[in-house]
Design an enzyme around this catalytic site. Structure first.
Site, PDB file in Angstrom:
ATOM      1  N   HIS A   1       0.942  -1.142  -0.125  1.00  0.00           N
ATOM      2  CA  HIS A   1       0.009   0.143   0.097  1.00  0.00           C
ATOM      3  C   HIS A   1       0.867   1.308  -0.157  1.00  0.00           C
ATOM      4  O   HIS A   1       2.050   1.158   0.652  1.00  0.00           O
ATOM      5  CB  HIS A   1      -0.966   0.156   1.279  1.00  0.00           C
ATOM      6  CG  HIS A   1      -1.789  -1.343   1.474  1.00  0.00           C
ATOM      7  ND1 HIS A   1      -1.246  -2.363   2.216  1.00  0.00           N
ATOM      8  CD2 HIS A   1      -3.183  -1.464   1.350  1.00  0.00           C
ATOM      9  CE1 HIS A   1      -2.253  -3.176   2.221  1.00  0.00           C
ATOM     10  NE2 HIS A   1      -3.234  -2.643   1.783  1.00  0.00           N
TER      11      HIS A   1
ATOM     12  N   ASP B   1       2.322   2.045   3.300  1.00  0.00           N
ATOM     13  CA  ASP B   1       3.265   1.122   3.887  1.00  0.00           C
ATOM     14  C   ASP B   1       4.657   1.497   3.512  1.00  0.00           C
ATOM     15  O   ASP B   1       5.693   1.255   4.388  1.00  0.00           O
ATOM     16  CB  ASP B   1       2.973  -0.587   3.375  1.00  0.00           C
ATOM     17  CG  ASP B   1       1.732  -1.096   3.377  1.00  0.00           C
ATOM     18  OD1 ASP B   1       1.162  -0.623   4.284  1.00  0.00           O
ATOM     19  OD2 ASP B   1       1.578  -1.746   2.602  1.00  0.00           O
TER      20      ASP B   1
ATOM     21  N   GLU C   1     -10.465  -7.166  -4.419  1.00  0.00           N
ATOM     22  CA  GLU C   1     -10.302  -8.085  -3.588  1.00  0.00           C
ATOM     23  C   GLU C   1     -11.442  -8.085  -2.475  1.00  0.00           C
ATOM     24  O   GLU C   1     -11.784  -7.437  -1.718  1.00  0.00           O
ATOM     25  CB  GLU C   1      -9.108  -7.822  -2.638  1.00  0.00           C
ATOM     26  CG  GLU C   1      -8.855  -8.912  -1.702  1.00  0.00           C
ATOM     27  CD  GLU C   1      -7.250  -8.614  -0.852  1.00  0.00           C
ATOM     28  OE1 GLU C   1      -6.571  -8.050  -1.428  1.00  0.00           O
ATOM     29  OE2 GLU C   1      -7.205  -8.678   0.261  1.00  0.00           O
TER      30      GLU C   1
ATOM     31  N   HIS D   1     -10.663 -14.276   3.458  1.00  0.00           N
ATOM     32  CA  HIS D   1     -11.887 -13.715   3.230  1.00  0.00           C
ATOM     33  C   HIS D   1     -12.907 -14.662   2.711  1.00  0.00           C
ATOM     34  O   HIS D   1     -14.153 -14.454   3.031  1.00  0.00           O
ATOM     35  CB  HIS D   1     -11.335 -12.709   2.143  1.00  0.00           C
ATOM     36  CG  HIS D   1     -10.615 -11.633   2.578  1.00  0.00           C
ATOM     37  ND1 HIS D   1     -10.192 -10.663   1.682  1.00  0.00           N
ATOM     38  CD2 HIS D   1     -10.088 -11.356   3.803  1.00  0.00           C
ATOM     39  CE1 HIS D   1      -9.308  -9.608   2.357  1.00  0.00           C
ATOM     40  NE2 HIS D   1      -9.108 -10.239   3.632  1.00  0.00           N
TER      41      HIS D   1
ATOM     42  N   ASP E   1     -10.288 -12.041  10.783  1.00  0.00           N
ATOM     43  CA  ASP E   1      -9.279 -12.218   9.747  1.00  0.00           C
ATOM     44  C   ASP E   1      -7.758 -12.501  10.579  1.00  0.00           C
ATOM     45  O   ASP E   1      -7.268 -11.418  10.850  1.00  0.00           O
ATOM     46  CB  ASP E   1      -9.314 -10.959   8.801  1.00  0.00           C
ATOM     47  CG  ASP E   1      -8.677 -10.955   7.628  1.00  0.00           C
ATOM     48  OD1 ASP E   1      -8.196 -12.267   7.186  1.00  0.00           O
ATOM     49  OD2 ASP E   1      -8.496  -9.998   7.071  1.00  0.00           O
TER      50      ASP E   1
ATOM     51  N   ASP F   1      -5.410 -13.868   9.216  1.00  0.00           N
ATOM     52  CA  ASP F   1      -4.014 -13.739   8.462  1.00  0.00           C
ATOM     53  C   ASP F   1      -2.985 -14.807   8.659  1.00  0.00           C
ATOM     54  O   ASP F   1      -1.587 -14.045   8.869  1.00  0.00           O
ATOM     55  CB  ASP F   1      -3.537 -12.358   8.399  1.00  0.00           C
ATOM     56  CG  ASP F   1      -4.636 -11.451   7.475  1.00  0.00           C
ATOM     57  OD1 ASP F   1      -5.292 -11.898   6.566  1.00  0.00           O
ATOM     58  OD2 ASP F   1      -4.569 -10.267   7.620  1.00  0.00           O
TER      59      ASP F   1
ATOM     60  N   ASP G   1      -0.132 -12.417   2.018  1.00  0.00           N
ATOM     61  CA  ASP G   1      -1.069 -11.433   2.875  1.00  0.00           C
ATOM     62  C   ASP G   1      -1.286 -12.088   4.330  1.00  0.00           C
ATOM     63  O   ASP G   1      -2.212 -12.493   4.670  1.00  0.00           O
ATOM     64  CB  ASP G   1      -2.368 -11.199   2.311  1.00  0.00           C
ATOM     65  CG  ASP G   1      -3.012  -9.998   3.070  1.00  0.00           C
ATOM     66  OD1 ASP G   1      -2.492  -9.542   3.964  1.00  0.00           O
ATOM     67  OD2 ASP G   1      -3.976  -9.569   2.579  1.00  0.00           O
TER      68      ASP G   1
HETATM   69  C1  XUL Z   1      -7.247  -6.803   4.356  1.00  0.00           C
HETATM   70  C2  XUL Z   1      -6.495  -7.132   3.172  1.00  0.00           C
HETATM   71  C3  XUL Z   1      -5.644  -6.281   2.730  1.00  0.00           C
HETATM   72  C4  XUL Z   1      -5.585  -6.013   1.139  1.00  0.00           C
HETATM   73  C5  XUL Z   1      -5.012  -4.995   0.588  1.00  0.00           C
HETATM   74  O1  XUL Z   1      -7.815  -7.898   4.972  1.00  0.00           O
HETATM   75  O2  XUL Z   1      -6.250  -8.157   2.802  1.00  0.00           O
HETATM   76  O3  XUL Z   1      -4.390  -5.892   3.295  1.00  0.00           O
HETATM   77  O4  XUL Z   1      -4.860  -7.385   0.709  1.00  0.00           O
HETATM   78  O5  XUL Z   1      -5.213  -3.906   0.678  1.00  0.00           O
HETATM   79 CO    CO Z   2      -5.342  -9.116   1.373  1.00  0.00          CO
END
Ligand code: XUL
Ligand code: CO
Length: 443
Positions: free
Chosen positions: A104, A107, A235, A274, A310, A312, A342
């Site tokens: 991003h 970032d 996304e 997701h 989430d 991750d 991610d």
């Molecule tokens: C948030 C997510 C983000 C996107 C990019 O859940 O997945 O980091 O991948 O904005």
């Molecule tokens: Co993502």
């Protein structure tokens, strides 16, 4: 430019040592140089390091601050720190043998007090990134703009009820597109973090969706005007941070894009966590995107199914990934997309070495899944089973149904005069699950 090799000094470039190796910091399955179908495995898998997790993640959660302290973060001037951090990031990408990274805008460079200052910060760091990309060969898989952290976006960016915020977000994405193009980004991602609502009591849903679509059209138009050739990706994520996000899942994303005439400009970046938050499997989301010819890229991670948010995590579930990989390979692969990790370290995983263990696990799991899926597809047993299951549509009246020659009258006549009652046939799910197990466990 000085060569940056100082940040992970105790850790050498990770080598492929094969499944029998007992060295933790070695690949067992991912062999980037192995030629598969005429090109190196690295070019099939196109792994990417997510800058926000790997280099901006501190381990903080809603209950406590960060736990992860990296030595290169020390320094007074945030732009200089950003440049040093970037050197560490490129060293990591090289040592972990990841050919890509993703970011991003916020970032990689600190946000300033004004948009102009933010843009200047970005320009300074992007110039550094360009040099580092040239020096290391690491490329940009995709760029995106952070339209969800700053308080100005608390009620959304393009779906904010205040047109001023829409305008600010447009200016921010314009710049993010400029820098993504400048760095040769192969895709540009829209994740609609706060593009949704907390309560319908204060929300005009129709207007917000119209505004989101307008924003995406403006992004496409601007990208075309500057000659950006990368693929646009949506996304989907159903919720978190907002209660409901408009890009809920792939199916609702397709309906949205088609409603607003955007379907030829976008594909999907599918994230495992997701998918499960939306109540789907990872493979389901891939299949839905592939069926529409809109499979673009993958955000490779996993959620904890016992938790409703989430998390991750790095994904080492080879069964889940093999099923996903079968669907991806059948769809012809990801094109300009890739597998972007991610995924973040758990809060107590504070050593720089943990970053290596995490990515090695994720890359090995995907590489093993890639090999298993290729074997499964080469033997074609599942595909033959499925083809046979639908064979009645290949000829005769079944074919007439598919081609539009049959109608309710002709089908009624057929059943009354000839076909009678259909004979039920087993779906053989247990047989197929056992067959999958035999591949996964090498029998
Ligand atoms: C948030 C997510 C983000 C996107 C990019 O859940 O997945 O980091 O991948 O904005
Ligand atoms: Co993502």
């Amino acid at each position: 430019m000085k060569k940056s090799r100082a940040y992970f000094s105790g850790i050498p470039t990770v080598a492929h040592e094969g499944p029998k190796s007992d060295r933790a910091l070695a690949f067992k399955h991912y062999n980037p140089d192995e030629i598969v179908d005429g090109k190196p495995m690295a070019e099939h898998l196109r792994f990417s390091v997510a800058y926000w997790h790997a280099f901006r993640g501190t381990g903080s959660d809603p209950f406590g601050p960060g736990t992860i302290v990296r030595p290169w973060e020390a320094g007074k001037d945030p732009v200089s720190v950003a440049k040093v951090r970037m050197e560490a990031a490129f060293e990591f990408c090289q040592k972990i043998r990841a050919p890509f990274y993703c970011f991003h805008d916020r970032d990689i460079a600190p946000e300033g007090r004004t948009l102009a200052e933010s843009n200047r910060n970005l320009d300074a760091v992007v110039a550094h990134a360009k040099q580092l990309q040239q020096a290391t060969g690491v490329k940009l898989l995709w760029g995106t703009a952070n339209l969800f952290s700053n308080p100005r976006y608390m009620c959304g960016a393009s779906t904010n009820p205040d047109a001023h915020v829409f305008a600010y977000a447009a200016a921010q994405v314009k710049k993010a597109l400029d820098v993504t193009k400048e760095l040769g980004g192969e895709n540009y991602v829209f994740w609609g973090g706060r593009e949704g609502y907390e309560t319908l009591l204060n929300t005009n849903l129709k207007r917000e969706q119209d505004h989101l679509a307008r924003f995406l059209h403006l992004a496409v138009d601007y990208a075309r005007s500057i000659g950006f050739k990368g693929q646009f990706l949506i996304e989907p994520k159903p919720k978190e941070p907002t209660k409901h996000q408009y890009d809920f899942d792939v199916a609702s994303g397709i309906a949205f894009l088609r409603t607003y005439g955007l379907e030829n400009h976008f594909k999907f970046n599918i994230e495992t966590n997701h998918a499960t938050l939306a109540g789907h499997t990872f493979q389901h989301e891939i299949e839905v995107a592939a069926a529409a010819g809109m499979l673009g890229s993958i955000d490779a991670n996993a959620g904890d199914l016992l938790l409703g948010w989430d998390t991750d995590q790095f994904n080492t579930d080879v069964r889940e990934l093999t099923l996903a990989m079968i669907s991806i390979l059948k769809a012809g692969g990801l094109g300009t997309g890739g597998f972007n990790f991610d995924a973040k370290l758990r809060r107590p995983s504070i050593d720089p070495e943990d970053l290596f263990h995490a990515h090695i696990g994720g890359m090995d799991a995907y590489a093993l899944a890639f090999k298993l899926a290729r074997r499964i597809l080469a033997e074609g047993k599942f595909e033959k089973f499925v083809a046979d299951r639908y064979a009645s549509f290949d000829a005769g009246f079944g074919r007439d149904i598919e081609t539009g020659k049959a109608n309710f009258r002709s089908l009624e006549k057929l059943v009354l005069t000839k076909l009678g009652e259909p004979v039920p046939k087993s779906g053989k799910q247990e047989y197929l699950e056992n067959l999958l197990m035999s591949y996964l466990h090498g029998a």
